[in-house]
Design a protein around this motif. Sequence first.
Motif, PDB file in Angstrom:
ATOM      1  N   SER A 139       0.864  -1.183   0.000  1.00 55.19           N
ATOM      2  CA  SER A 139       0.000   0.000   0.000  1.00 55.19           C
ATOM      3  C   SER A 139       0.900   1.231   0.000  1.00 55.19           C
ATOM      4  N   VAL A 140       0.435   2.321  -0.594  1.00 59.63           N
ATOM      5  CA  VAL A 140       1.249   3.531  -0.703  1.00 59.63           C
ATOM      6  C   VAL A 140       0.470   4.760  -0.251  1.00 59.63           C
ATOM      7  N   ALA A 141       1.212   5.775   0.120  1.00 62.90           N
ATOM      8  CA  ALA A 141       0.668   7.109   0.359  1.00 62.90           C
ATOM      9  C   ALA A 141       1.273   8.044  -0.672  1.00 62.90           C
ATOM     10  N   VAL A 142       0.560   9.107  -1.001  1.00 63.35           N
ATOM     11  CA  VAL A 142       1.082  10.100  -1.942  1.00 63.35           C
ATOM     12  C   VAL A 142       1.916  11.110  -1.165  1.00 63.35           C
ATOM     13  N   SER A 143       3.131  11.308  -1.591  1.00 66.07           N
ATOM     14  CA  SER A 143       4.036  12.222  -0.903  1.00 66.07           C
ATOM     15  C   SER A 143       3.572  13.670  -1.048  1.00 66.07           C
ATOM     16  N   PRO A 144       3.752  14.478   0.002  1.00 63.89           N
ATOM     17  CA  PRO A 144       3.432  15.905  -0.111  1.00 63.89           C
ATOM     18  C   PRO A 144       4.497  16.684  -0.866  1.00 63.89           C
ATOM     19  N   TYR A 145       5.625  16.041  -1.172  1.00 65.97           N
ATOM     20  CA  TYR A 145       6.730  16.722  -1.847  1.00 65.97           C
ATOM     21  C   TYR A 145       6.665  16.482  -3.353  1.00 65.97           C
TER      22      TYR A 145
ATOM     23  N   GLU B 258      -3.036  -0.823  -3.066  1.00 65.65           N
ATOM     24  CA  GLU B 258      -3.817   0.240  -2.420  1.00 65.65           C
ATOM     25  C   GLU B 258      -3.027   1.538  -2.431  1.00 65.65           C
ATOM     26  N   CYS B 259      -3.721   2.646  -2.719  1.00 60.05           N
ATOM     27  CA  CYS B 259      -3.128   3.981  -2.665  1.00 60.05           C
ATOM     28  C   CYS B 259      -4.002   4.848  -1.770  1.00 60.05           C
ATOM     29  N   GLY B 260      -3.447   5.302  -0.646  1.00 61.78           N
ATOM     30  CA  GLY B 260      -4.270   6.028   0.314  1.00 61.78           C
ATOM     31  C   GLY B 260      -5.347   5.104   0.857  1.00 61.78           C
ATOM     32  N   SER B 261      -6.583   5.511   0.711  1.00 61.58           N
ATOM     33  CA  SER B 261      -7.709   4.675   1.164  1.00 61.58           C
ATOM     34  C   SER B 261      -8.388   3.961   0.004  1.00 61.58           C
ATOM     35  N   LYS B 262      -7.830   4.084  -1.207  1.00 59.32           N
ATOM     36  CA  LYS B 262      -8.457   3.509  -2.396  1.00 59.32           C
ATOM     37  C   LYS B 262      -7.776   2.218  -2.808  1.00 59.32           C
ATOM     38  N   LYS B 263      -8.554   1.185  -3.025  1.00 61.45           N
ATOM     39  CA  LYS B 263      -8.028  -0.063  -3.545  1.00 61.45           C
ATOM     40  C   LYS B 263      -7.766   0.077  -5.034  1.00 61.45           C
TER      41      LYS B 263
END
Length: 269
Positions: free
Chosen positions: A117-123, A241-246
């Motif tokens: 699963s990943v999160a989108v970086s703020p940078y 998964e990216c953030g809360s989206k599958k």
Amino acid sequence: MKIFCNSKLIEKETIEEVFEPGFLFGWGVYETLRAYKKKIPFLSLHIDRLNRSLELLEIDKADLDFTEKIKQLLEENKLEDAYIRITAYKKRDSTGILIYTDKFGYYQKEAYEKGFSVAVSPYRRDTKSPFSQIKSLSYIENRMSWFKAQKAGKDEALLLNQEDYLIGGARSNLFLVKGKEIITPSIKSGAFTGITRQLLINELMDLHIRIKEKELTLEDLYDSNEAFLTSSLLEVMPLVECGSKKIADGKPGSITAKVLSQYRKFCCG
């Protein structure tokens, strides 16, 4: 000459290397790779990239037989499946080289069965910077992206460029499966010229699988049938998964499994 270091006064000479420009200013580059049963696939490609990066940073190439030294370390440390990191950095009068090996135990079978699963970086990545295509010791943007993702309970961070196009992971390259095509962010978008990325592109073309390099958005990721991340350490890791989206059904896909199998045959024989 005494210095203060971690609550103690110590002799400067005991940590002399810390005062070299490579350590003080992050003036250097690194490569990470794996050994499989003492075999080190694609080592020459990593060394070629290391030397190109050193040239860009105006650091002299190291006069060293990397193959011999790494094999010596593997023998000395009694390692077969190993993590390897090569660090090359600016010294005042020469080029410093540090090679570190350890038992590889980062990604077990369960990780590939579950997926990342990943999160989108703020940078945002500055794609116009000439240093965006080297594995610099000045790694804070990538490291902080990964660190924030870890704090959010994610395995990796995805980076965007200044125009909100996907670049890839903080420590990996990104591939999407859409229909009968595999798509990856273009180098023009800021995607890193990963060695595993290029090997897969070449290998998939040889297998007559259609692959495209193009500008991709987060919507492209959300609409994909499958996604996976690649690096020398990850190999081919399903992204579910990216953030809360599958992504699709939130499970590793069959094409990703085939690509992973093909990569392991390619690099391990």
